[in-house]
Design a protein around this motif. Structure first.
Motif, PDB file in Angstrom:
ATOM      1  N   LEU A  48      -5.576 -10.926   1.898  1.00  0.00           N
ATOM      2  CA  LEU A  48      -5.754  -9.496   2.139  1.00  0.00           C
ATOM      3  C   LEU A  48      -4.887  -9.048   3.304  1.00  0.00           C
ATOM      4  N   ALA A  49      -4.864  -9.830   4.375  1.00  0.00           N
ATOM      5  CA  ALA A  49      -4.041  -9.487   5.534  1.00  0.00           C
ATOM      6  C   ALA A  49      -2.564  -9.442   5.150  1.00  0.00           C
ATOM      7  N   GLU A  50      -2.125 -10.429   4.382  1.00  0.00           N
ATOM      8  CA  GLU A  50      -0.723 -10.451   3.944  1.00  0.00           C
ATOM      9  C   GLU A  50      -0.401  -9.197   3.131  1.00  0.00           C
ATOM     10  N   GLN A  51      -1.287  -8.831   2.211  1.00  0.00           N
ATOM     11  CA  GLN A  51      -1.039  -7.674   1.346  1.00  0.00           C
ATOM     12  C   GLN A  51      -0.996  -6.371   2.138  1.00  0.00           C
ATOM     13  N   LEU A  52      -1.978  -6.164   3.010  1.00  0.00           N
ATOM     14  CA  LEU A  52      -2.040  -4.906   3.748  1.00  0.00           C
ATOM     15  C   LEU A  52      -0.895  -4.785   4.743  1.00  0.00           C
ATOM     16  N   PRO A  83      -6.005 -12.329  -6.067  1.00  0.00           N
ATOM     17  CA  PRO A  83      -5.741 -13.293  -4.992  1.00  0.00           C
ATOM     18  C   PRO A  83      -4.401 -14.005  -5.115  1.00  0.00           C
ATOM     19  N   ASP A  84      -3.796 -13.995  -6.302  1.00  0.00           N
ATOM     20  CA  ASP A  84      -2.507 -14.657  -6.471  1.00  0.00           C
ATOM     21  C   ASP A  84      -1.325 -13.727  -6.207  1.00  0.00           C
ATOM     22  N   LEU A  85      -1.608 -12.477  -5.852  1.00  0.00           N
ATOM     23  CA  LEU A  85      -0.563 -11.489  -5.637  1.00  0.00           C
ATOM     24  C   LEU A  85      -0.091 -11.546  -4.182  1.00  0.00           C
ATOM     25  N   THR A  86       1.170 -11.816  -3.969  1.00  0.00           N
ATOM     26  CA  THR A  86       1.703 -11.851  -2.606  1.00  0.00           C
ATOM     27  C   THR A  86       1.854 -10.429  -2.079  1.00  0.00           C
ATOM     28  N   GLY A  87       2.078 -10.321  -0.780  1.00  0.00           N
ATOM     29  CA  GLY A  87       2.306  -9.004  -0.207  1.00  0.00           C
ATOM     30  C   GLY A  87       3.512  -8.323  -0.813  1.00  0.00           C
ATOM     31  N   GLU A  88       4.588  -9.065  -1.001  1.00  0.00           N
ATOM     32  CA  GLU A  88       5.806  -8.502  -1.589  1.00  0.00           C
ATOM     33  C   GLU A  88       5.551  -8.019  -3.016  1.00  0.00           C
ATOM     34  N   GLN A  89       4.791  -8.797  -3.779  1.00  0.00           N
ATOM     35  CA  GLN A  89       4.484  -8.400  -5.150  1.00  0.00           C
ATOM     36  C   GLN A  89       3.607  -7.148  -5.192  1.00  0.00           C
ATOM     37  N   LEU A  90       2.698  -7.023  -4.238  1.00  0.00           N
ATOM     38  CA  LEU A  90       1.847  -5.837  -4.208  1.00  0.00           C
ATOM     39  C   LEU A  90       2.665  -4.592  -3.873  1.00  0.00           C
ATOM     40  N   VAL A  91       3.630  -4.723  -2.978  1.00  0.00           N
ATOM     41  CA  VAL A  91       4.510  -3.596  -2.672  1.00  0.00           C
ATOM     42  C   VAL A  91       5.224  -3.132  -3.936  1.00  0.00           C
ATOM     43  N   ARG A  92       5.689  -4.071  -4.741  1.00  0.00           N
ATOM     44  CA  ARG A  92       6.365  -3.712  -5.991  1.00  0.00           C
ATOM     45  C   ARG A  92       5.386  -3.083  -6.978  1.00  0.00           C
ATOM     46  N   LEU A  93       4.147  -3.585  -6.999  1.00  0.00           N
ATOM     47  CA  LEU A  93       3.154  -3.048  -7.929  1.00  0.00           C
ATOM     48  C   LEU A  93       2.841  -1.589  -7.623  1.00  0.00           C
ATOM     49  N   VAL A  94       2.610  -1.264  -6.352  1.00  0.00           N
ATOM     50  CA  VAL A  94       2.253   0.118  -6.020  1.00  0.00           C
ATOM     51  C   VAL A  94       3.443   1.055  -6.208  1.00  0.00           C
ATOM     52  N   ALA A  95       4.655   0.511  -6.073  1.00  0.00           N
ATOM     53  CA  ALA A  95       5.848   1.340  -6.276  1.00  0.00           C
ATOM     54  C   ALA A  95       6.050   1.657  -7.752  1.00  0.00           C
TER      55      ALA A  95
END
Length: 270
Positions: free
Chosen positions: A37-41, A225-237
């Motif tokens: 969670l910390a990595e993603q946020l 939980p398997d989604l990295t911070g970088e991947q989450l940035v791409r997902l929201v974009a």
């Protein structure tokens, strides 16, 4: 915060979390460990996003805010929100909305069946008050965590009104937001949530919220939980794939009939 005379926003990513812990097995996607969670946020804030609760995000957009907003939400109200999520949110400078399942507070999440113990218990009323005092918006997740769109009118009203009243009386704060248990809603359910005094509500949706859509069915993306911070940035974009959400919208009326029949025989299908 930058504010203009009229709204210019194109989309609002909203995130849907549940437990902040590590859970193995088929329900594992409902739990994101605190370090992930910390990595993603932190990745989102580093990418220039401003993380706030859902009601605040909607208010800011209506005021014409041009900041890159993301609404951060947590469903159910597990105790680990207080012990693990709040420190992470504070570290990331993030706001959030926590939707509490009022009738289950202090107990396990019974609707998860045999997997409920894996998630630990839900917050008590005193712990929920601590969360509110930490600056987290508290939203309503109904009285009992079961689908609302198959309930008779009187029970639907009880679920939406009583839960809101209890939250406001116990916490001494206005409750504006609602999250539909299991995401199920329809015109009748949305009208009941509005009549109970809420001014926004969220479903699952798995896509971005856009201008002109219903304020009482704000869709959300689910970080896993398997989604990295970088991947989450791409997902929201990008908003994720659009085909599955559309297919689910088409199938929902027929699935509602099946669930209504099942409920009449004493079973809750989710």
């Amino acid at each position: 915060m930058t504010v203009t005379a009229s709204p210019v926003w194109q989309s609002l990513p909203a995130l849907m979390y549940h437990s902040v812990s590590a859970v193995a097995g088929p329900m594992g996607d409902l739990a994101v460990p605190p370090e992930r969670l910390a990595e993603q946020l932190h990745a989102l804030t580093a990418a220039g996003y401003r993380l706030v609760g859902l009601t605040e995000a909607l208010d800011l957009l209506e005021q014409g805010c041009t900041d890159r907003l993301i609404a951060v939400t947590f469903d159910d109200g597990y105790r680990d929100f207080l012990t693990a999520a709040v420190p992470v949110l504070t570290s990331a400078g993030a706001g959030a909305t926590l939707y509490a399942s009022v009738g289950h507070l202090g107990r396990h999440a019974d609707w998860l069946g045999r997997w409920a113990p894996d998630f630990g218990r839900l917050l008590t009323w005193d712990e929920l008050a601590e969360v509110a005092d930490a600056g987290i918006e508290i939203g309503n997740h109904s009285l009992v965590h079961h689908p609302l769109d198959v309930l008779p009118a009187a029970q639907l009203r009880e679920e939406t009104v009583r839960s809101k009243d209890e939250l406001e009386q116990r916490l001494g704060r206005r409750v504006r937001g609602f999250a539909y248990p299991h995401g199920y809603n329809g015109a009748r359910v949305r009208a009941a949530v509005l009549a109970a005094g809420h001014d926004n509500a969220t479903e699952v949706g798995r896509r971005l919220h856009t201008p002109g859509e219903r304020r009482f069915a704000v869709p959300r993306l689910q970080p896993t939980p398997d989604l990295t911070g970088e991947q989450l940035v791409r997902l929201v974009a990008g908003g994720g794939p659009s085909l599955v959400p559309r297919l689910k919208q088409v199938a929902q009326p027929g699935w509602r009939v099946v669930r209504r029949v099942a409920r009449a025989t004493g079973r809750n299908l989710t």
